[in-house]
Design an enzyme around this catalytic site. Sequence first.
Site, short mmCIF file in Angstrom:
data_model
loop_
_atom_site.label_atom_id
_atom_site.label_comp_id
_atom_site.label_asym_id
_atom_site.label_seq_id
_atom_site.Cartn_x
_atom_site.Cartn_y
_atom_site.Cartn_z
CG HIS A 74 -0.21 4.11 4.20
ND1 HIS A 74 -1.49 3.79 4.63
CD2 HIS A 74 0.30 2.98 3.66
CE1 HIS A 74 -1.74 2.51 4.35
NE2 HIS A 74 -0.67 2.00 3.76
CB SER A 106 -0.94 0.02 1.21
OG SER A 106 -0.23 -0.13 2.42
CG ASP A 158 -3.10 6.07 6.39
OD1 ASP A 158 -1.96 5.79 6.81
OD2 ASP A 158 -3.60 5.54 5.38
#
Length: 390
Positions: free
Chosen positions: A358, A58, A355
């Site tokens: 990340h 991600s 977040d």
Amino acid sequence: MATTRASTSGRVSQAFTILVFFFFFFSTLTASVEAAGRGVNNDKKGDGLGASFIFGDSLVDAGNNNYLSTLSRANMQPNGIDFKASGGNPTGRFTNGRTIGDIVGEELGSANYAIPFLAPNATGKALLAGVNYASGGGGIMNGTGRIFVNRLGMDVQVDFFNTTRKQFDDLLGKEKAKEYISKKSIFSITIGANDFLNNYLFPLLSVGTRFTQTPDDFIGDMLEHLRDQLTRLYQMDARKFVIGNVGPIGCIPYQKTINQLKEDECVDLANKLANQYNVKLKSLLDELNKKLPGAMFVHANVYDLVMELITNYKEYGFISATKACCGNGGQYAGIIPCGPTSSLCEERDKYVFWDPYHPSEAANVIIAKQLLYGDIKVISPVNLSKLRDL
């Protein structure tokens, strides 16, 4: 320097977090997936880089998970709020703007962002700027991230490149395609963190693995799988590689929140495992540089780059290196991922973390510039600007 401590507290909270996590993502599973295929190209025309092939998780996913029935998605606001190419619409990137892969491609002269492999428009000449195979929740090991239901592990990503490789032959002809891929293109691999966070260290699901495998054994398996995956790419004419090590995963807002740590503390076990893996990764890359003729495997010291930002964040203009700009739950907004109901900080460029997991675009820019132009302490044997010109 941020201090660390082993924390056994928070295990009950961690199990509760799993339930909250599932509820959150099931409630957002119907969000639109169209944004990932719109507006991800910029207008920059470069002549230095051929294709940028991006593999990983991600941290560099550019929208592949939009096309999967998965619990790991970022195709909802306010993700992408600062991504200019899409007009601030979410694209599936797990940050507020560009990923490190996006920024590196821009700086090296790529005409467009690498297109997600699963996007409907990933065909024809659009492939020539590069393809992004990364997937939120993916890992080196095939079992990693199974809690998300669907994700693309590294083995699958390499399989997908095999499809792309054949398409390049059709686009350019076999001889030109081989030269374009081996001499002008860069293969970027950012993977490994999920193998710890969502596999070996994950509560409940990891009990069997941790009972049967020591940390050294698990890390050994990771590296053997990675060796095979990198060798497969080499056999398909990849020659210029950059492989990032695992960052200080014990310092992300999620870990600090569920373990109820102080601002200057990180989870010791998670960081210890990352460092064990990182030492052996460097040895593997040194070995491959000697064994695979014509290849250049560049080691990106992401761990130290991110730890530097966390430790000395004020020197870089940040006001927080502990709290998520977008998230909910606990002292560091680190329990519920970023989504439409999340709290959102006012100064997004002042937070190291976007977040619970990340970095923000502001942090990504700093990291990317070091990878592009930094010295051998952060990237070796050459930085990415030199790798492009080899």
